[in-house]
Write a protein that holds these residues in place. Structure first.
Motif, PDB file in Angstrom:
ATOM      1  N   THR A 111      -2.507  11.071  -2.656  1.00  0.00           N
ATOM      2  CA  THR A 111      -1.327  11.567  -1.749  1.00  0.00           C
ATOM      3  C   THR A 111       0.028  10.850  -1.797  1.00  0.00           C
ATOM      4  O   THR A 111       0.154   9.767  -2.698  1.00  0.00           O
ATOM      5  CB  THR A 111      -1.683  11.043  -0.262  1.00  0.00           C
ATOM      6  N   LEU A 112       0.926  11.084  -1.191  1.00  0.00           N
ATOM      7  CA  LEU A 112       2.127  10.420  -0.969  1.00  0.00           C
ATOM      8  C   LEU A 112       1.937   9.149  -0.378  1.00  0.00           C
ATOM      9  O   LEU A 112       1.016   8.870   0.317  1.00  0.00           O
ATOM     10  CB  LEU A 112       3.315  11.204   0.000  1.00  0.00           C
ATOM     11  N   PRO A 113       2.896   8.258  -0.683  1.00  0.00           N
ATOM     12  CA  PRO A 113       2.689   6.864  -0.394  1.00  0.00           C
ATOM     13  C   PRO A 113       2.465   6.807   1.343  1.00  0.00           C
ATOM     14  O   PRO A 113       3.403   7.150   2.153  1.00  0.00           O
ATOM     15  CB  PRO A 113       3.938   5.998  -0.683  1.00  0.00           C
ATOM     16  N   GLY A 114       1.574   5.991   1.621  1.00  0.00           N
ATOM     17  CA  GLY A 114       1.218   6.004   3.069  1.00  0.00           C
ATOM     18  C   GLY A 114       0.602   7.138   3.790  1.00  0.00           C
ATOM     19  O   GLY A 114       0.241   7.007   4.912  1.00  0.00           O
ATOM     20  N   ILE A 119      -0.462  15.978   0.004  1.00  0.00           N
ATOM     21  CA  ILE A 119      -1.532  15.779  -1.255  1.00  0.00           C
ATOM     22  C   ILE A 119      -0.778  16.275  -2.531  1.00  0.00           C
ATOM     23  O   ILE A 119      -0.365  17.446  -2.295  1.00  0.00           O
ATOM     24  CB  ILE A 119      -2.800  16.761  -0.952  1.00  0.00           C
ATOM     25  N   VAL A 120      -0.822  15.313  -3.300  1.00  0.00           N
ATOM     26  CA  VAL A 120       0.149  15.696  -4.591  1.00  0.00           C
ATOM     27  C   VAL A 120      -0.799  16.078  -5.857  1.00  0.00           C
ATOM     28  O   VAL A 120      -0.244  16.240  -6.729  1.00  0.00           O
ATOM     29  CB  VAL A 120       0.776  14.286  -4.800  1.00  0.00           C
ATOM     30  N   ASP A 121      -2.211  15.987  -5.841  1.00  0.00           N
ATOM     31  CA  ASP A 121      -2.958  16.540  -6.831  1.00  0.00           C
ATOM     32  C   ASP A 121      -4.352  16.882  -6.501  1.00  0.00           C
ATOM     33  O   ASP A 121      -4.556  16.907  -5.120  1.00  0.00           O
ATOM     34  CB  ASP A 121      -3.234  15.193  -7.853  1.00  0.00           C
ATOM     35  N   ALA A 122      -5.033  17.569  -7.277  1.00  0.00           N
ATOM     36  CA  ALA A 122      -6.315  18.281  -6.775  1.00  0.00           C
ATOM     37  C   ALA A 122      -7.296  17.077  -6.656  1.00  0.00           C
ATOM     38  O   ALA A 122      -7.096  15.856  -7.061  1.00  0.00           O
ATOM     39  CB  ALA A 122      -6.836  19.106  -8.225  1.00  0.00           C
ATOM     40  N   LEU A 123      -8.568  17.457  -6.211  1.00  0.00           N
ATOM     41  CA  LEU A 123      -9.403  16.572  -5.815  1.00  0.00           C
ATOM     42  C   LEU A 123     -10.185  15.801  -7.189  1.00  0.00           C
ATOM     43  O   LEU A 123     -10.574  16.604  -8.129  1.00  0.00           O
ATOM     44  CB  LEU A 123     -10.573  17.072  -5.193  1.00  0.00           C
ATOM     45  N   GLU A 124     -10.266  14.680  -7.113  1.00  0.00           N
ATOM     46  CA  GLU A 124     -10.834  14.008  -8.436  1.00  0.00           C
ATOM     47  C   GLU A 124     -12.100  13.639  -8.146  1.00  0.00           C
ATOM     48  O   GLU A 124     -12.455  12.488  -7.309  1.00  0.00           O
ATOM     49  CB  GLU A 124      -9.971  12.703  -8.712  1.00  0.00           C
ATOM     50  N   MET A 125     -13.032  14.252  -8.875  1.00  0.00           N
ATOM     51  CA  MET A 125     -14.474  13.979  -8.608  1.00  0.00           C
ATOM     52  C   MET A 125     -15.014  12.564  -9.360  1.00  0.00           C
ATOM     53  O   MET A 125     -14.961  13.459 -10.456  1.00  0.00           O
ATOM     54  CB  MET A 125     -15.481  15.358  -8.488  1.00  0.00           C
ATOM     55  N   GLN A 126     -15.571  11.789  -9.001  1.00  0.00           N
ATOM     56  CA  GLN A 126     -16.007  10.877 -10.013  1.00  0.00           C
ATOM     57  C   GLN A 126     -17.497  10.553  -9.842  1.00  0.00           C
ATOM     58  O   GLN A 126     -18.016   9.949 -10.707  1.00  0.00           O
ATOM     59  CB  GLN A 126     -15.205   9.178  -9.506  1.00  0.00           C
ATOM     60  N   HIS A 180      -2.225   8.323   3.003  1.00  0.00           N
ATOM     61  CA  HIS A 180      -3.815   8.762   2.555  1.00  0.00           C
ATOM     62  C   HIS A 180      -4.798   8.480   3.741  1.00  0.00           C
ATOM     63  O   HIS A 180      -5.805   8.924   3.788  1.00  0.00           O
ATOM     64  CB  HIS A 180      -4.188   7.907   1.441  1.00  0.00           C
ATOM     65  N   TRP A 181      -3.994   7.732   4.587  1.00  0.00           N
ATOM     66  CA  TRP A 181      -4.914   7.392   5.969  1.00  0.00           C
ATOM     67  C   TRP A 181      -5.082   8.628   6.797  1.00  0.00           C
ATOM     68  O   TRP A 181      -6.252   9.059   6.998  1.00  0.00           O
ATOM     69  CB  TRP A 181      -4.274   6.323   6.791  1.00  0.00           C
ATOM     70  N   GLY A 182      -4.067   9.313   6.970  1.00  0.00           N
ATOM     71  CA  GLY A 182      -4.338  10.655   7.857  1.00  0.00           C
ATOM     72  C   GLY A 182      -4.926  11.468   6.853  1.00  0.00           C
ATOM     73  O   GLY A 182      -5.892  12.200   7.566  1.00  0.00           O
ATOM     74  N   ALA A 183      -4.569  11.876   5.691  1.00  0.00           N
ATOM     75  CA  ALA A 183      -5.742  12.699   4.878  1.00  0.00           C
ATOM     76  C   ALA A 183      -7.092  12.525   5.024  1.00  0.00           C
ATOM     77  O   ALA A 183      -7.633  13.203   4.909  1.00  0.00           O
ATOM     78  CB  ALA A 183      -5.135  12.810   3.687  1.00  0.00           C
ATOM     79  N   GLY A 184      -7.400  11.205   4.753  1.00  0.00           N
ATOM     80  CA  GLY A 184      -8.721  10.621   4.719  1.00  0.00           C
ATOM     81  C   GLY A 184      -9.476  11.010   6.091  1.00  0.00           C
ATOM     82  O   GLY A 184     -10.446  11.356   5.871  1.00  0.00           O
ATOM     83  N   ARG A 185      -8.763  10.584   7.151  1.00  0.00           N
ATOM     84  CA  ARG A 185      -9.361  11.010   8.402  1.00  0.00           C
ATOM     85  C   ARG A 185      -9.803  12.315   8.537  1.00  0.00           C
ATOM     86  O   ARG A 185     -10.827  12.666   9.170  1.00  0.00           O
ATOM     87  CB  ARG A 185      -8.558  10.684   9.619  1.00  0.00           C
ATOM     88  N   MET A 195       0.869  -1.263   0.091  1.00  0.00           N
ATOM     89  CA  MET A 195       0.040   0.230   0.119  1.00  0.00           C
ATOM     90  C   MET A 195       0.786   1.183   0.115  1.00  0.00           C
ATOM     91  O   MET A 195       0.274   2.438   0.472  1.00  0.00           O
ATOM     92  CB  MET A 195      -1.075  -0.003   1.219  1.00  0.00           C
ATOM     93  N   MET A 196       2.158   1.122  -0.117  1.00  0.00           N
ATOM     94  CA  MET A 196       3.035   2.319  -0.359  1.00  0.00           C
ATOM     95  C   MET A 196       3.894   2.329  -1.200  1.00  0.00           C
ATOM     96  O   MET A 196       5.237   2.565  -1.052  1.00  0.00           O
ATOM     97  CB  MET A 196       3.772   2.315   1.283  1.00  0.00           C
ATOM     98  N   ARG A 197       3.656   2.261  -2.483  1.00  0.00           N
ATOM     99  CA  ARG A 197       4.397   2.302  -3.695  1.00  0.00           C
ATOM    100  C   ARG A 197       4.011   3.392  -4.338  1.00  0.00           C
ATOM    101  O   ARG A 197       2.930   3.493  -4.872  1.00  0.00           O
ATOM    102  CB  ARG A 197       4.264   0.866  -4.456  1.00  0.00           C
ATOM    103  N   GLY A 198       4.640   4.328  -4.770  1.00  0.00           N
ATOM    104  CA  GLY A 198       4.405   5.377  -5.673  1.00  0.00           C
ATOM    105  C   GLY A 198       3.482   6.504  -5.159  1.00  0.00           C
ATOM    106  O   GLY A 198       4.019   7.724  -4.890  1.00  0.00           O
ATOM    107  N   PHE A 199       2.583   6.223  -4.928  1.00  0.00           N
ATOM    108  CA  PHE A 199       1.426   6.952  -4.225  1.00  0.00           C
ATOM    109  C   PHE A 199       0.359   6.232  -3.723  1.00  0.00           C
ATOM    110  O   PHE A 199       0.041   5.063  -3.900  1.00  0.00           O
ATOM    111  CB  PHE A 199       0.834   8.161  -5.552  1.00  0.00           C
ATOM    112  N   SER A 200      -0.642   7.038  -3.172  1.00  0.00           N
ATOM    113  CA  SER A 200      -1.658   6.569  -2.422  1.00  0.00           C
ATOM    114  C   SER A 200      -2.959   7.318  -3.028  1.00  0.00           C
ATOM    115  O   SER A 200      -2.944   8.533  -3.099  1.00  0.00           O
ATOM    116  CB  SER A 200      -1.746   6.423  -0.944  1.00  0.00           C
ATOM    117  N   TYR A 201      -4.287   6.530  -2.624  1.00  0.00           N
ATOM    118  CA  TYR A 201      -5.569   7.425  -3.071  1.00  0.00           C
ATOM    119  C   TYR A 201      -6.386   7.436  -1.543  1.00  0.00           C
ATOM    120  O   TYR A 201      -6.417   6.182  -1.099  1.00  0.00           O
ATOM    121  CB  TYR A 201      -6.256   6.766  -4.064  1.00  0.00           C
TER     122      TYR A 201
END
Length: 742
Positions: free
Chosen positions: A668-671, A643-650, A673-678, A601-607
């Motif tokens: 987000t950066l790898p790993g 956070i490495v990009d704008a909000l992606e609205m799906q 996304h948990w803190g940013a998501g909370r 869960m920590m390669r390249g980037f996370s969502y």
């Protein structure tokens, strides 16, 4: 037989020839002629190739050997003891006769018989002036040195070990200088008193000067060692009272025995009588023996208490375990040794006594040197090894690693010191010819092999320390660049593999140096590896799978993964297993053979995938706008750097039973996304509450059907209480129930 015959012929010829040379010229040369004939016959045999070859062949066939006379058997131990006992009895008997003879000689001296009293008076007059100058210069210099030593002692108080050592060395040099200067002054005075100019000196003066030089040098060493008046310069752990006590008795015994044997006894033997000199030696040595026995008995309890306390303090090493036994019987050994010295001197003062004294001196020297070395080793171990601050900053674990290894090395050093001391003592007492064995072929081979093995082990340890320090330096985040997770994993695996390979290699090389054939060990290792390969297939599978996982860089230490049915942080990786720490703190050790898939869960980037459920009545556009507002607020917090990009609205992803799901993703950066998501969920709750957007609870819609006119049938509800219940009416909207008063 032919060889023996040949030697006999040569010996006979030489003997006859020698005998012939001693005969008178007129005697008939019969023996000479026979010897010449034998020699000529032997020469003819040697000169002829065929006869010489035949002689050699016969000698080889017969294999005759020259008979060697058997060596005399060395006397047995019982015979030697009996011989020494007989000599001791004879010497004691002679001592009784010597005492009577000495008394007669003494009476004769004072009666003036034979002019021996005059000779003695002449000798005293010759040494009177020299003794006066000698003592005057010596005591004057001692007074000056006493003042200098007091000054050195004041400066050494509270000083370091080096300061105290330098002060002691200076004091010892001054003591020796005073002895040497006084001796030189006495020597010059003796030469001047003899002839008025530099010339000859008498034997009595030489005896006095030599005795003074030897005795006072020994006493100077005693003063420098015990320091009875300057505790600041004393290295030995003695109190002031003990130091003064031992200096008093040792100095008196040295003066008594030294001046008697080196000056007074030779003076009496040369000028009065050898019997009187020998009687004086016996008397003085007997007094010294009694004094030593009294000193030993006086200190029996004190030494026993000190040795017992030292044994309790040192712990369980072999030397400390032997101290209680020594403490119990040391006085018996000391008294027996003193009596043995006296008896040996009585029996065989020419050979046995010098050997015993030399062996004793070497034993004391070995014990003192070994004690000093062991004391230094213990101080070093207890004090620990302290590295400079710069090295501790770069290599924070090096000091701890060295301090953990140093005590084991010091134990080996302590054992080697004790072994060397024991071997030296046995060599001094001729119990073991260790030096002769060392220079022999076997001794050279064994010592060379052991030394080579020890050097190989030390080199291996140095390589291990260097490798571990290099890995530690590369992993230190305070020095240079911060190591990545991949570097941490590979360096840790490299350290483990290198340590195992180095240990095996060093062990094999050390065994080869001490003479062990390592070829069977290597062959056995190959067979064992093959057996393990067949019998432990899971183990081999673990290693192969782990190797491919490392080569493909699937996971590293610090990654959050899911493997083998467990999720968590990778704490430790080996070539065989992975250790995963789950969120509840449980450590899971998973062999690679049980890992079918790895989810990293920590390669390249996370969502962070935000699936937000809203009520059916809400406007989706307003919901998207509120989610964008929540993202803007999130970018104002500490998570903006993650956070490495704008909000992606799906948009809408599902129409659920009780909610409409609207999805957005935050990259987000790898790993991270948990803190940013909370944090984003907290902001969503606040924004939706402010805008009045409902986050619905789960609920159920009941559909009762409808007739052809589109009207739903009424739903009758009976009350459960005695009071009149409200009668519900069903409206056109199916599934919506509104109560109506009864």
């Amino acid at each position: 037989m032919l060889r023996l015959l040949l030697i006999f012929i040569l010996f006979s010829a030489l003997s006859v020839s020698g005998h012939a040379q001693t005969t008178a010229p007129g005697d008939p040369p019969a023996h000479t002629a026979a010897a010449s004939a034998n020699v000529d016959a032997f020469i003819r045999i040697i000169e002829n190739d065929e006869t010489r070859l035949e002689l050699i062949n016969r000698l080889r066939e017969r294999g005759g050997e020259i008979a060697v006379a058997p060596e005399e058997a060395s006397p047995s131990l019982a015979t030697q003891v009996a011989e020494y006992t007989r000599q001791a009895a004879e010497q004691l008997s002679d001592g009784t006769m010597l005492a009577a003879s000495a008394a007669t000689e003494l009476v004769g001296v004072f009666s003036g018989a034979g002019g021996r009293l005059a000779n003695l008076q002449t000798a005293f007059l010759e040494i009177a002036v020299v003794a006066a100058v000698l003592l005057a210069v010596f005591f004057a210099l001692r007074a000056l040195i006493r003042w200098i030593k007091t000054s050195l002692a004041r400066r050494a108080i509270g000083g370091s070990f080096v300061v105290v050592l330098v002060s002691v060395v200076i004091a010892l040099v001054l003591e020796w200088a005073s002895v040497g200067t006084a001796w030189a002054a006495g020597y010059f005075t003796a030469l001047q008193a003899a002839t008025g100019e530099l010339g000859r000196m008498s034997l009595s003066q030489t005896l006095l000067l030599n005795a003074f030089l030897v005795v006072e040098t020994i006493k100077a060493v005693l003063r420098a060692t015990l320091q009875p008046r300057d505790p600041a310069l004393r290295f030995l752990p003695l109190s002031d009272t003990s130091a003064a006590y031992w200096h008093f008795w040792l100095a008196r015994l040295t003066s008594l025995v030294g001046y008697t044997f080196l000056f007074i006894a030779p003076l009496l033997a040369n000028n009065v009588s050898p019997a009187l000199a020998q009687a004086l030696r016996v008397l003085v040595l007997f007094v010294a023996l009694v004094t030593v026995i009294i000193i030993v008995l006086q200190n029996k309890s004190a030494v026993r208490t000190a040795l017992s306390a030292r044994a309790a303090e040192e712990g369980g090493n072999p030397l400390s375990r032997s101290l209680p036994l020594i403490a119990r019987y040391w006085h018996v050994v000391a008294i027996a040794y003193a009596v043995a010295i006296f008896l040996v001197w009585m029996v065989n003062p020419t050979n046995a006594l010098p050997f015993m004294l030399a062996a004793t001196a070497q034993t004391v020297l070995a014990i003192v040197v070994a004690s000093v070395v062991i004391y230094g080793v213990n101080r070093f171990v207890h004090g620990g090894l302290h590295l400079p601050q710069d090295i501790r900053t770069r290599l924070p674990l090096l000091e701890h690693r060295l301090n953990a290894f140093v005590p084991r090395v010091m134990q080996v050093v302590r054992f080697l010191v004790i072994l060397c001391a024991v071997l030296f003592i046995t060599q001094a007492w001729a119990l073991l010819d260790f030096s002769g064995w060392l220079v022999s072929e076997a001794g050279t081979r064994v010592t060379g092999a052991v030394a080579s093995a020890g050097i190989i082990v030390l080199i291996g340890f140095a390589i291990y320390i260097a490798m571990s320090s290099w890995v530690e330096y590369r992993l230190n985040p305070q020095i240079g660049h911060v190591a990545t997770a991949r570097e941490k994993t590979l360096l840790s695996l490299f350290r483990n593999a290198f340590t195992i390979a180095l240990a095996v290699l060093i062990t094999m090389l050390a065994l080869a140096q001490i003479g062990v054939n390592i070829a069977p060990l290597l062959a056995g290792a190959g067979v064992l590896g093959l057996a393990i390969g067949f019998g432990a297939q899971k183990f081999v599978q673990d290693i192969i799978t782990g190797a491919f996982i490392q080569f493909e860089n699937i996971m590293n230490e610090g990654d959050v993964v899911q493997a083998g049915g467990q999720s968590g942080v990778v704490e430790h990786l080996t070539i065989r297993s992975v250790s995963i720490r789950s969120a509840d703190g449980t450590l899971h050790v998973i062999p690679f053979s049980s890992v079918d898939a790895v989810s990293n869960m920590m390669r390249g980037f996370s969502y962070h995938v935000a699936d937000i459920g809203v009520a059916y009545r809400e406007d989706i556009g307003e919901v998207k706008e509120a989610m964008g507002e929540a993202f803007d607020l999130l970018m104002q917090t500490e998570h903006k750097d993650s956070i490495v990009d704008a909000l992606e609205m799906q948009g809408v992803t599902a129409l659920g039973d009780s909610a409409v799901n609207v999805r957005a993703r935050i990259k987000t950066l790898p790993g991270k996304h948990w803190g940013a998501g909370r944090a984003y969920n907290e902001i969503i709750k606040t924004v939706f509450g402010r805008r009045g957007i409902e986050l619905p609870y789960p609920h159920m819609t009941i559909y009762m059907g409808e007739d052809k006119q589109g009207n739903a049938p009424p739903l009758h509800i009976e009350g459960l209480t005695p009071s009149a219940p409200a009668t519900p009416t069903v409206q056109a909207n199916p599934g919506t129930i509104e109560p109506k008063p009864a």
